[in-house]
Write a protein that holds these residues in place. Structure first.
Motif: not given
Length: 317
Positions: A12, A14, A157, A159, A176, A181, A186, A188-189, A226-227
């Motif tokens: 993961n 992220t 979470n 983030a 978001r 993502d 996340t 990074k977002q 990111g995702v």
């Protein structure tokens, strides 16, 4: 924005998100107050299964290095030294959150995430200005709200917590990425949204810095993804996805290119806690600007961010 590390970080990528507030300190990990002279502020974040709390605040020096004063920060570390430093800090300050187990030893669990983060990973920071009034408002809100843990990796979470905190200071700044993502928040977002906001409103005085991972034999951390980005970088996911669903793969590529990239400054200033002064002031040396502030006009969104006496509040994500 903290890089992922270890086996879970490889699966993961992220990473972790946290907020550093350099004018806010804490009487305990769950009670906030304004800082006194000589204090560096706290790092606040959401954690999973640490004594049932949703968020916890830890002094900056302890959060980064698991010690009380900058003079005690080691120049290099190995795995055993990191454990010894963390456990010693736990025994002195965190027994209420992480008491000894039945054998009298350090307990298992995620309390280790509270201290010594810089031994495990590189941290990328993004700093903006705030006012004393905003800090007081934040303290009042968080001291009054119910602090009960309900961590969820997908929708509640670390983030998501950072998004809530930053939107208190700068309403509507963090959002978001429903494409890049797939709607998940996340780290990074959070950083991407904050950088975009800083460029739109240069009056917040955004600058970037990096906190290096402490040298030593502890494995190095991995870049934050990111995702969509993580799917594109992983052959074990990308190749089967391309074969089974080429249209989906194409969509993932477009999502990443349109809304999933974040270019980190190549020469962001290295954060050195030894350069700090009273009241948690950040390094007096230059930091790399993400946006040039031509004036000191307040940001046209309530509440109005502006510098107050002392250094700016520093969200570190």
């Amino acid at each position: 924005m903290e890089e992922p590390y270890g086996r879970f970080g490889a699966m993961n990528p992220t990473g972790h998100a946290a907020i550093y507030l350099n004018h806010i300190c804490a009487d305990s990990p769950i009670v906030l107050r304004p800082c006194h002279d000589g204090e560096y502020g706290v790092v606040i974040s959401r954690y999973h299964k640490i004594d049932g709390y949703d968020w916890l605040a830890v002094p900056l020096t302890a959060y980064l290095y698991a010690v009380d004063t900058p003079a005690d920060i080691p120049e290099t570390v190995d795995k055993d030294q990191v454990w010894a430093l963390r456990n010693a800090y736990r025994q002195q300050h965190l027994l209420d959150l992480a008491p000894d187990d039945k054998e009298g030893d350090a307990p298992k669990g995620e309390w280790t995430e509270l201290v010594g983060s810089s031994y495990d990973r590189v941290i990328h920071g993004f700093q903006v200005d705030s006012t004393a009034e905003q800090d007081q408002r934040f303290i009042a809100i968080f001291n009054d709200r119910k602090n009960v843990g309900h961590f969820n990796l997908l929708f509640h979470n670390c983030a998501d917590f950072s998004r809530v905190v930053l939107n208190i200071y700068m309403p509507h700044s963090i959002h978001r990425a429903f494409i890049a993502d797939v709607g998940l928040m996340t780290p990074k977002q959070v950083a991407r949204s904050l950088v975009k906001y800083g460029k739109k409103y240069p009056e917040v005085g955004m600058i970037a810095f990096v906190i290096p991972q402490v040298p030593g034999s502890v494995p190095r951390s991995h870049p934050v993804d990111g995702v969509a980005e993580s799917l594109l970088k992983s052959k074990k996911y990308l190749i089967p996805l391309t074969v089974l669903a080429p249209e989906v793969t194409g969509g993932v590529v477009v999502a990443y290119l349109v809304d999933g990239r974040l270019k980190l400054p190549k020469e962001a200033t290295v954060f050195n806690i030894g350069d700090q002064e009273n009241s948690g002031q950040t390094s007096t040396g230059p930091m790399e600007p993400l946006a040039t502030a031509p004036s000191q006009e307040p940001v046209p969104t309530p509440p109005e961010p502006a510098s107050h006496s002392g250094p700016p509040t520093t969200p570190q994500l």
